[in-house]
Design an enzyme around this catalytic site. Structure first.
Site, short mmCIF file in Angstrom:
data_model
loop_
_atom_site.label_atom_id
_atom_site.label_comp_id
_atom_site.label_asym_id
_atom_site.label_seq_id
_atom_site.Cartn_x
_atom_site.Cartn_y
_atom_site.Cartn_z
CB CYS A 87 37.37 31.90 39.94
SG CYS A 87 38.15 30.86 38.70
CB CYS A 99 41.05 32.36 38.96
SG CYS A 99 39.61 32.20 37.91
CG ASP A 100 41.70 33.99 42.58
OD1 ASP A 100 42.57 34.31 41.76
OD2 ASP A 100 40.63 34.60 42.70
#
Ligand code: NAP
Length: 314
Positions: free
Chosen positions: A136, A139-140
Protein backbone atom coordinates in the site's frame (compact mmCIF):
# COMPACT_ATOMS: atom_id res chain seq x y z
CA UNK A 1 -31.50 -25.56 24.41
CA UNK A 2 -32.54 -24.12 21.08
CA UNK A 3 -30.11 -21.97 19.14
CA UNK A 4 -30.73 -18.25 19.83
CA UNK A 5 -31.51 -16.03 16.85
CA UNK A 6 -29.08 -13.11 16.65
CA UNK A 7 -30.32 -9.69 15.50
CA UNK A 8 -27.22 -9.04 13.46
CA UNK A 9 -24.10 -11.09 12.84
CA UNK A 10 -21.06 -9.26 11.46
CA UNK A 11 -18.38 -11.34 9.77
CA UNK A 12 -14.95 -9.72 9.88
CA UNK A 13 -12.99 -7.51 12.27
CA UNK A 14 -11.32 -5.02 9.95
CA UNK A 15 -12.32 -1.36 9.76
CA UNK A 16 -15.62 -2.19 8.05
CA UNK A 17 -16.68 -4.94 10.45
CA UNK A 18 -15.73 -3.09 13.64
CA UNK A 19 -17.35 0.16 12.53
CA UNK A 20 -20.50 -1.78 11.71
CA UNK A 21 -20.26 -3.31 15.20
CA UNK A 22 -19.95 0.12 16.89
CA UNK A 23 -23.03 1.42 15.07
CA UNK A 24 -25.08 -1.76 15.56
CA UNK A 25 -24.15 -1.97 19.24
CA UNK A 26 -25.02 1.69 19.85
CA UNK A 27 -28.39 0.97 18.23
CA UNK A 28 -28.95 -1.70 20.93
CA UNK A 29 -28.84 -4.57 18.46
CA UNK A 30 -26.40 -6.59 20.61
CA UNK A 31 -24.33 -7.65 17.56
CA UNK A 32 -22.22 -10.79 17.37
CA UNK A 33 -18.94 -10.40 15.47
CA UNK A 34 -17.28 -13.45 13.99
CA UNK A 35 -13.54 -12.97 13.79
CA UNK A 36 -11.58 -15.18 11.47
CA UNK A 37 -7.90 -15.92 11.11
CA UNK A 38 -6.53 -12.33 10.95
CA UNK A 39 -8.34 -10.40 13.71
CA UNK A 40 -8.16 -6.68 12.97
CA UNK A 41 -7.72 -7.19 9.24
CA UNK A 42 -5.10 -5.77 6.89
CA UNK A 43 -4.30 -2.69 9.03
CA UNK A 44 -2.75 -4.86 11.72
CA UNK A 45 0.00 -5.69 9.21
CA UNK A 46 0.86 -2.00 8.58
CA UNK A 47 3.02 0.01 10.93
CA UNK A 48 1.90 3.60 11.07
CA UNK A 49 -1.34 4.92 9.62
CA UNK A 50 -0.97 8.61 8.81
CA UNK A 51 -4.13 9.22 6.82
CA UNK A 52 -6.92 8.10 9.15
CA UNK A 53 -8.77 11.30 10.06
CA UNK A 54 -8.51 12.32 13.70
CA UNK A 55 -4.91 11.26 14.32
CA UNK A 56 -2.69 14.22 13.38
CA UNK A 57 0.40 12.46 14.72
CA UNK A 58 -0.49 9.18 12.97
CA UNK A 59 -1.57 5.99 14.68
CA UNK A 60 -0.15 2.49 14.80
CA UNK A 61 -2.32 0.19 12.64
CA UNK A 62 -2.66 -2.41 15.36
CA UNK A 63 -3.52 0.28 17.93
CA UNK A 64 -6.19 1.76 15.67
CA UNK A 65 -7.87 -1.62 15.31
CA UNK A 66 -7.61 -2.25 19.04
CA UNK A 67 -9.26 1.14 19.67
CA UNK A 68 -12.13 0.24 17.33
CA UNK A 69 -12.52 -3.10 19.05
CA UNK A 70 -12.63 -1.50 22.51
CA UNK A 71 -15.19 1.00 21.25
CA UNK A 72 -17.36 -1.80 19.85
CA UNK A 73 -17.01 -3.84 23.06
CA UNK A 74 -17.92 -0.84 25.24
CA UNK A 75 -21.36 -0.69 23.62
CA UNK A 76 -22.02 -4.40 24.00
CA UNK A 77 -20.58 -6.14 20.92
CA UNK A 78 -19.80 -9.83 21.46
CA UNK A 79 -16.94 -11.53 19.64
CA UNK A 80 -16.57 -15.16 18.65
CA UNK A 81 -13.52 -16.69 16.99
CA UNK A 82 -14.73 -18.97 14.21
CA UNK A 83 -14.31 -19.56 10.52
CA UNK A 84 -17.46 -19.44 8.41
CA UNK A 85 -17.63 -22.53 6.23
CA UNK A 86 -21.07 -22.27 4.66
CA UNK A 87 -24.20 -20.12 4.70
CA UNK A 88 -27.84 -20.52 3.88
CA UNK A 89 -29.45 -17.19 3.04
CA UNK A 90 -32.62 -18.77 1.61
CA UNK A 91 -33.97 -19.48 5.10
CA UNK A 92 -35.23 -17.00 7.69
CA UNK A 93 -33.48 -16.75 10.09
CA UNK A 94 -30.30 -16.96 8.01
CA UNK A 95 -27.91 -19.80 8.82
CA UNK A 96 -24.15 -19.40 9.21
CA UNK A 97 -22.22 -22.63 9.62
CA UNK A 98 -18.89 -22.52 11.51
CA UNK A 99 -17.59 -26.04 12.05
CA UNK A 100 -20.02 -27.85 14.39
CA UNK A 101 -21.90 -24.70 15.25
CA UNK A 102 -24.68 -23.08 13.25
CA UNK A 103 -25.36 -19.43 14.05
CA UNK A 104 -28.84 -18.10 13.29
CA UNK A 105 -29.27 -14.44 12.38
CA UNK A 106 -31.93 -12.06 11.17
CA UNK A 107 -29.44 -9.70 9.50
CA UNK A 108 -25.87 -10.35 8.38
CA UNK A 109 -23.08 -7.89 7.51
CA UNK A 110 -20.21 -9.42 5.56
CA UNK A 111 -16.97 -7.47 5.94
CA UNK A 112 -14.38 -10.10 5.15
CA UNK A 113 -11.88 -7.82 3.39
CA UNK A 114 -9.45 -8.68 0.63
CA UNK A 115 -5.99 -10.10 0.69
CA UNK A 116 -3.27 -8.63 -1.48
CA UNK A 117 -1.99 -11.12 -4.02
CA UNK A 118 1.69 -11.77 -3.29
CA UNK A 119 4.49 -12.98 -5.56
CA UNK A 120 5.68 -15.75 -3.23
CA UNK A 121 9.39 -15.07 -3.91
CA UNK A 122 12.00 -15.73 -1.20
CA UNK A 123 12.32 -12.90 1.32
CA UNK A 124 8.91 -11.39 0.56
CA UNK A 125 7.09 -12.94 3.50
CA UNK A 126 9.98 -12.40 5.94
CA UNK A 127 10.24 -8.66 5.17
CA UNK A 128 6.51 -7.93 4.82
CA UNK A 129 4.92 -5.25 7.01
CA UNK A 130 7.23 -2.56 8.32
CA UNK A 131 10.44 -4.14 7.02
CA UNK A 132 10.30 -2.86 3.47
CA UNK A 133 7.82 -5.07 1.62
CA UNK A 134 4.35 -3.58 1.51
CA UNK A 135 1.21 -3.55 -0.59
CA UNK A 136 0.00 0.00 0.00
CA UNK A 137 1.76 3.12 -1.28
CA UNK A 138 -0.92 5.36 0.19
CA UNK A 139 -0.18 3.88 3.63
CA UNK A 140 3.60 3.53 3.52
CA UNK A 141 4.93 5.67 0.66
CA UNK A 142 5.91 8.60 2.86
CA UNK A 143 8.40 6.40 4.73
CA UNK A 144 10.57 6.22 1.59
CA UNK A 145 11.52 9.87 1.16
CA UNK A 146 14.62 10.27 -1.04
CA UNK A 147 15.03 6.48 -1.32
CA UNK A 148 14.80 4.15 -4.31
CA UNK A 149 11.77 1.85 -4.39
CA UNK A 150 10.32 -0.80 -6.69
CA UNK A 151 6.72 -1.45 -7.64
CA UNK A 152 5.83 -4.90 -8.97
CA UNK A 153 2.88 -5.19 -11.36
CA UNK A 154 1.53 -3.77 -14.59
CA UNK A 155 -2.09 -2.88 -13.88
CA UNK A 156 -3.76 0.37 -12.84
CA UNK A 157 -2.81 -0.26 -9.21
CA UNK A 158 0.88 -0.63 -10.05
CA UNK A 159 0.86 2.49 -12.25
CA UNK A 160 -1.03 4.45 -9.60
CA UNK A 161 1.26 3.30 -6.81
CA UNK A 162 4.37 4.13 -8.87
CA UNK A 163 3.07 7.62 -9.68
CA UNK A 164 2.12 8.25 -6.05
CA UNK A 165 5.55 7.12 -4.89
CA UNK A 166 7.31 9.67 -7.15
CA UNK A 167 6.22 12.29 -4.58
CA UNK A 168 8.58 10.78 -2.04
CA UNK A 169 11.07 8.39 -3.60
CA UNK A 170 14.19 9.50 -5.45
CA UNK A 171 13.52 6.82 -8.07
CA UNK A 172 10.79 4.25 -8.74
CA UNK A 173 11.45 1.04 -10.68
CA UNK A 174 8.25 -0.37 -12.18
CA UNK A 175 8.82 -4.09 -12.67
CA UNK A 176 6.42 -5.75 -15.10
CA UNK A 177 6.52 -9.25 -16.53
CA UNK A 178 5.55 -8.15 -20.06
CA UNK A 179 6.60 -5.32 -22.39
CA UNK A 180 3.27 -3.49 -22.20
CA UNK A 181 1.28 -2.32 -19.20
CA UNK A 182 -2.19 -3.68 -18.54
CA UNK A 183 -3.11 -0.32 -16.98
CA UNK A 184 -5.45 2.08 -18.79
CA UNK A 185 -3.72 4.13 -21.49
CA UNK A 186 -3.80 7.36 -19.53
CA UNK A 187 -2.24 5.77 -16.45
CA UNK A 188 0.28 3.84 -18.54
CA UNK A 189 1.31 7.00 -20.43
CA UNK A 190 1.72 8.93 -17.20
CA UNK A 191 3.83 6.19 -15.62
CA UNK A 192 6.04 5.45 -18.60
CA UNK A 193 6.76 9.13 -19.28
CA UNK A 194 7.50 10.12 -15.68
CA UNK A 195 11.12 11.18 -15.20
CA UNK A 196 11.43 9.43 -11.84
CA UNK A 197 10.03 6.09 -13.06
CA UNK A 198 12.28 3.54 -14.75
CA UNK A 199 10.38 0.77 -16.50
CA UNK A 200 11.86 -2.67 -15.95
CA UNK A 201 10.11 -4.53 -18.77
CA UNK A 202 9.78 -8.28 -19.32
CA UNK A 203 10.99 -8.89 -15.80
CA UNK A 204 9.82 -10.98 -12.90
CA UNK A 205 10.93 -10.58 -9.30
CA UNK A 206 13.20 -13.38 -8.13
CA UNK A 207 14.27 -12.58 -4.57
CA UNK A 208 13.99 -9.89 -1.92
CA UNK A 209 17.40 -9.14 -0.41
CA UNK A 210 17.93 -8.18 3.23
CA UNK A 211 16.42 -11.02 5.25
CA UNK A 212 19.53 -11.37 7.44
CA UNK A 213 19.53 -7.61 8.22
CA UNK A 214 15.77 -7.54 8.83
CA UNK A 215 15.16 -4.80 6.24
CA UNK A 216 14.92 -4.71 2.44
CA UNK A 217 18.25 -3.91 0.76
CA UNK A 218 17.44 -4.85 -2.82
CA UNK A 219 15.20 -6.69 -5.28
CA UNK A 220 16.65 -9.24 -7.66
CA UNK A 221 14.74 -9.39 -10.95
CA UNK A 222 15.10 -11.58 -14.01
CA UNK A 223 14.47 -10.65 -17.62
CA UNK A 224 12.22 -13.40 -18.97
CA UNK A 225 13.44 -12.90 -22.55
CA UNK A 226 17.21 -12.71 -22.02
CA UNK A 227 17.41 -14.67 -18.75
CA UNK A 228 19.63 -11.89 -17.38
CA UNK A 229 19.39 -11.10 -13.68
CA UNK A 230 19.74 -7.63 -12.18
CA UNK A 231 19.76 -6.24 -8.64
CA UNK A 232 17.65 -3.15 -8.01
CA UNK A 233 19.12 -1.21 -5.04
CA UNK A 234 15.79 -0.46 -3.37
CA UNK A 235 14.74 0.00 0.26
CA UNK A 236 11.03 -0.41 -0.40
CA UNK A 237 9.10 -2.94 -2.49
CA UNK A 238 5.45 -2.33 -3.31
CA UNK A 239 3.65 -5.44 -4.52
CA UNK A 240 0.71 -4.40 -6.71
CA UNK A 241 -0.33 -7.52 -8.60
CA UNK A 242 -3.99 -7.40 -7.63
CA UNK A 243 -6.10 -8.40 -4.67
CA UNK A 244 -8.04 -11.48 -3.84
CA UNK A 245 -11.36 -10.56 -2.19
CA UNK A 246 -12.29 -12.88 0.66
CA UNK A 247 -15.73 -13.91 -0.50
CA UNK A 248 -15.22 -17.59 0.35
CA UNK A 249 -18.40 -19.34 1.45
CA UNK A 250 -20.68 -16.36 0.66
CA UNK A 251 -20.43 -16.44 -3.13
CA UNK A 252 -22.64 -18.00 -4.19
CA UNK A 253 -25.27 -17.26 -2.97
CA UNK A 254 -24.12 -13.61 -3.15
CA UNK A 255 -23.21 -12.26 -6.58
CA UNK A 256 -19.66 -11.24 -7.40
CA UNK A 257 -18.27 -9.16 -10.28
CA UNK A 258 -15.65 -10.26 -12.80
CA UNK A 259 -12.87 -9.45 -10.30
CA UNK A 260 -14.50 -11.65 -7.65
CA UNK A 261 -15.69 -8.72 -5.47
CA UNK A 262 -19.20 -8.74 -3.99
CA UNK A 263 -21.58 -6.94 -6.32
CA UNK A 264 -23.99 -4.78 -4.32
CA UNK A 265 -27.62 -4.40 -5.44
CA UNK A 266 -28.29 -1.58 -7.89
CA UNK A 267 -28.36 1.86 -6.28
CA UNK A 268 -26.55 0.86 -3.08
CA UNK A 269 -22.97 0.31 -1.98
CA UNK A 270 -23.84 -2.17 0.75
CA UNK A 271 -27.21 -3.84 0.09
CA UNK A 272 -27.30 -7.21 -1.62
CA UNK A 273 -30.11 -8.96 -3.44
CA UNK A 274 -30.96 -10.77 -0.19
CA UNK A 275 -33.02 -8.63 2.24
CA UNK A 276 -31.13 -8.05 5.49
CA UNK A 277 -27.77 -9.18 4.06
CA UNK A 278 -25.15 -6.46 3.57
CA UNK A 279 -21.55 -6.25 2.37
CA UNK A 280 -18.97 -3.68 3.46
CA UNK A 281 -15.33 -2.81 2.98
CA UNK A 282 -12.66 -4.25 0.71
CA UNK A 283 -14.58 -7.45 -0.09
CA UNK A 284 -17.03 -5.21 -1.98
CA UNK A 285 -14.75 -2.36 -3.09
CA UNK A 286 -11.91 -2.65 -5.58
CA UNK A 287 -11.74 1.09 -6.25
CA UNK A 288 -10.85 2.90 -3.00
CA UNK A 289 -9.70 0.17 -0.60
CA UNK A 290 -8.92 2.58 2.23
CA UNK A 291 -9.45 2.13 5.97
CA UNK A 292 -11.69 5.18 6.09
CA UNK A 293 -13.84 4.12 3.11
CA UNK A 294 -14.20 0.63 4.61
CA UNK A 295 -15.27 2.22 7.90
CA UNK A 296 -17.80 4.33 5.98
CA UNK A 297 -19.27 1.25 4.31
CA UNK A 298 -19.45 -0.52 7.68
CA UNK A 299 -21.41 2.43 9.04
CA UNK A 300 -23.79 2.36 6.05
CA UNK A 301 -24.34 -1.38 6.39
CA UNK A 302 -25.15 -1.12 10.12
CA UNK A 303 -27.62 1.72 9.54
CA UNK A 304 -29.29 -0.25 6.74
CA UNK A 305 -29.46 -3.34 8.98
CA UNK A 306 -30.96 -1.32 11.82
CA UNK A 307 -33.65 0.12 9.53
CA UNK A 308 -34.41 -3.26 8.02
CA UNK A 309 -34.69 -4.88 11.47
CA UNK A 310 -36.97 -2.10 12.68
CA UNK A 311 -39.32 -2.89 9.76
CA UNK A 312 -39.01 -6.66 10.03
CA UNK A 313 -39.14 -7.27 13.77
CA UNK A 314 -35.65 -6.68 15.14
P1 NAP B 1 -4.89 -6.12 -12.30
O1 NAP B 1 -5.51 -5.18 -13.28
O2 NAP B 1 -5.40 -7.50 -12.22
O3 NAP B 1 -3.32 -6.13 -12.65
C1 NAP B 1 -2.48 -7.01 -12.01
C2 NAP B 1 -1.09 -6.85 -12.64
O4 NAP B 1 -0.18 -7.69 -11.92
C3 NAP B 1 -1.05 -7.28 -14.10
O5 NAP B 1 -0.26 -6.38 -14.84
C4 NAP B 1 -0.40 -8.66 -14.06
O6 NAP B 1 0.41 -8.93 -15.17
C5 NAP B 1 0.47 -8.55 -12.84
N1 NAP B 1 0.63 -9.84 -12.15
C6 NAP B 1 -0.35 -10.68 -11.73
N2 NAP B 1 0.18 -11.75 -11.09
C7 NAP B 1 1.53 -11.56 -11.15
C8 NAP B 1 2.63 -12.30 -10.67
N3 NAP B 1 2.46 -13.45 -10.01
N4 NAP B 1 3.88 -11.83 -10.88
C9 NAP B 1 4.08 -10.65 -11.54
N5 NAP B 1 3.07 -9.90 -12.00
C10 NAP B 1 1.82 -10.35 -11.82
O7 NAP B 1 -4.96 -5.55 -10.79
P2 NAP B 1 -4.99 -4.06 -10.27
O8 NAP B 1 -3.97 -3.24 -10.94
O9 NAP B 1 -4.97 -4.15 -8.78
O10 NAP B 1 -6.42 -3.53 -10.70
C11 NAP B 1 -7.61 -4.22 -10.27
C12 NAP B 1 -8.82 -3.49 -10.82
O11 NAP B 1 -8.95 -2.22 -10.19
C13 NAP B 1 -8.70 -3.20 -12.33
O12 NAP B 1 -9.97 -3.31 -12.89
C14 NAP B 1 -8.21 -1.79 -12.37
O13 NAP B 1 -8.56 -1.12 -13.59
C15 NAP B 1 -8.92 -1.17 -11.17
N6 NAP B 1 -8.15 -0.04 -10.67
C16 NAP B 1 -8.42 1.18 -11.19
C17 NAP B 1 -7.70 2.28 -10.78
C18 NAP B 1 -7.99 3.61 -11.38
O14 NAP B 1 -8.79 3.66 -12.30
N7 NAP B 1 -7.41 4.67 -10.90
C19 NAP B 1 -6.70 2.15 -9.83
C20 NAP B 1 -6.42 0.88 -9.32
C21 NAP B 1 -7.16 -0.21 -9.75
P3 NAP B 1 -0.23 -9.16 -16.63
O15 NAP B 1 -0.60 -7.79 -17.12
O16 NAP B 1 0.89 -9.76 -17.39
O17 NAP B 1 -1.39 -10.06 -16.44
Amino acid sequence: MSNPVENVVIVGTGCAGLTAAIYAARANLNPLVIEGTLPGGQLTTTSEVENFPGFPAGVDGYQLMDNLRQQATKFGTRFEQAVVEAVNFETMPRRIVCGDRTILAKAVIIATGASPRMTGIPGEKELYGGKGVTTCATCDGAFYRKMEVAVIGGGDSAAEEALFLTRFASKVYLVHRRDELRASKIMADRATSHEKIEMVWDSVPVEVQGVAEGAVSGLKVKNVKSGEERMLPVKGIFVAIGHVPNTGPFAPPLEVDEGGYFKPAAGSQVKTNFPGIYVAGDCADHVYRQAITAAGMGCQAAIEAERWLAEHGG
